[in-house]
Scaffold this active site. Structure first.
Site, mmCIF file in Angstrom:
data_model
loop_
_atom_site.group_PDB
_atom_site.id
_atom_site.type_symbol
_atom_site.label_atom_id
_atom_site.label_comp_id
_atom_site.label_asym_id
_atom_site.label_seq_id
_atom_site.Cartn_x
_atom_site.Cartn_y
_atom_site.Cartn_z
ATOM 1 N N ASP A 107 8.549 4.358 3.339
ATOM 2 C CA ASP A 107 9.049 5.701 3.089
ATOM 3 C C ASP A 107 8.264 6.352 1.946
ATOM 4 O OD1 ASP A 107 11.632 7.477 3.809
ATOM 5 O OD2 ASP A 107 11.431 7.484 1.636
ATOM 6 N N ARG A 108 8.901 6.754 0.858
ATOM 7 C CA ARG A 108 8.164 7.372 -0.251
ATOM 8 C C ARG A 108 7.091 6.430 -0.791
ATOM 9 N NH1 ARG A 108 8.649 12.204 0.611
ATOM 10 N NH2 ARG A 108 7.957 12.700 -1.511
ATOM 11 N N HIS A 272 15.588 2.824 10.092
ATOM 12 C CA HIS A 272 14.601 3.199 9.078
ATOM 13 C C HIS A 272 14.434 2.123 8.013
ATOM 14 C CE1 HIS A 272 12.280 5.749 6.412
ATOM 15 N NE2 HIS A 272 13.201 5.652 5.455
#
Length: 292
Positions: A107-108, A272
């Protein structure tokens, strides 16, 4: 509430301009750095780190602005640029004695890893990115009502003030929303870990927003410049992601291949938070990457 990875030692590593990162370290051998995503901390890697530590030095930092790392005020658009955050990670590894290392991000953290791979190719031996597209590609594929899934991207892209007030008014509901809807197996994020994530995010609203705001501005500029110059990732790259292309109408593998000639792209069936929902599969993918 704090939460630590069992068996890891913790230290604060100065990285730049008065900023220090909270870093968990264990093991010996070739180094691999694991970068967390949103709305999490380094603790998301707890299962995978416990496996890799058998034959690697495993380094798990909280990104600047997250967890127990420093959260400098965003005085300009470079404070939370992925270029700045990537430099933090290279400085962390170097401070721990590793000039070259493998890097995996979710993700980030995957966006920071991507930028590190482009900016510091001599330092990154292998690169893994979990469940993202490069920032420039991400904005280009969001369109129509299907893009509503990324509402938070647009909210936190707004000028300073409103996003921070809105999210700060009910942070647990905001951050908890993503922990709920992005998790296919709720057992993967148990109550104590969830509470630690929410506690960390609650105290980091301005810096988290600044991180996202950078991805709607300076990070795009940096990606555009690299695309125009033909810069590509030189190291072996593995990408694991959900099949967002089916919903939003894009070929994720093709988008990634434009950046990474030596690419293994895999679509996963977990949610996710795959490092917590399917740690065995992610660990296998990382070990396969390290053997390339």
């Amino acid at each position: 509430m704090t939460f630590a990875i069992a068996g890891f030692e913790y230290q604060r590593v100065p990285v730049a301009d008065g900023v220090s990162l909270n870093v968990a370290v264990a093991g010996s051998g070739p180094a691999i750095v694991l970068l967390h995503g949103f709305p999490q901390t380094h603790v998301m890697w707890r299962h995978i780190a416990a496996d890799l530590v058998a034959d690697h030095t495993v380094i798990c930092p909280d990104l600047r602005g997250y967890g127990a790392s420093d959260k400098p005020e965003a005085t300009d658009d470079t404070t939370y640029a992925k270029r700045t955050m990537a430099a933090d990670i290279v400085a962390t590894a170097r401070a721990l004695g590793h000039e070259r290392f493998a890097l995996a991000g979710h993700d980030r953290g995957a966006l920071v890893a991507f930028r590190a791979g482009l900016d510091h190719p001599a330092a990154i031996t292998h690169l893994a990115c979990l469940d993202v597209l490069p920032t420039l590609d991400m904005w280009e594929v969001l369109h129509g009502t299907a893009a509503a899934v990324g509402f938070h991207l647009y909210l936190m892209a707004q000028p300073p003030g409103l996003p921070e007030r809105l999210i700060g008014g009910c942070p647990d509901a905001f951050f908890g929303h993503f922990l709920d809807i992005w998790t296919r197996d709720p057992r993967a994020v148990p109550a104590d870990v969830r509470a630690a994530y929410l506690d960390a995010c609650r105290s980091a609203v301005p810096s988290i927003v600044a991180d996202y705001r950078a991805s709607a501005g300076i990070d795009v500029e940096h990606d555009e410049a690299d695309r125009a110059a033909g810069h590509r990732l030189r190291m072996p790259v593995t990408v694991l992601q959900q099949d967002w292309g089916a919903a939003l109408g894009f070929d994720a593998g093709a988008l990634w291949r434009a950046w990474a000639p030596d690419l293994l792209h895999t679509t996963v069936t977990s949610g996710h938070f795959m490092a917590e929902e399917a740690p065995a599969g992610v660990t296998r993918a990382l070990r396969d990457l390290l053997a390339r």
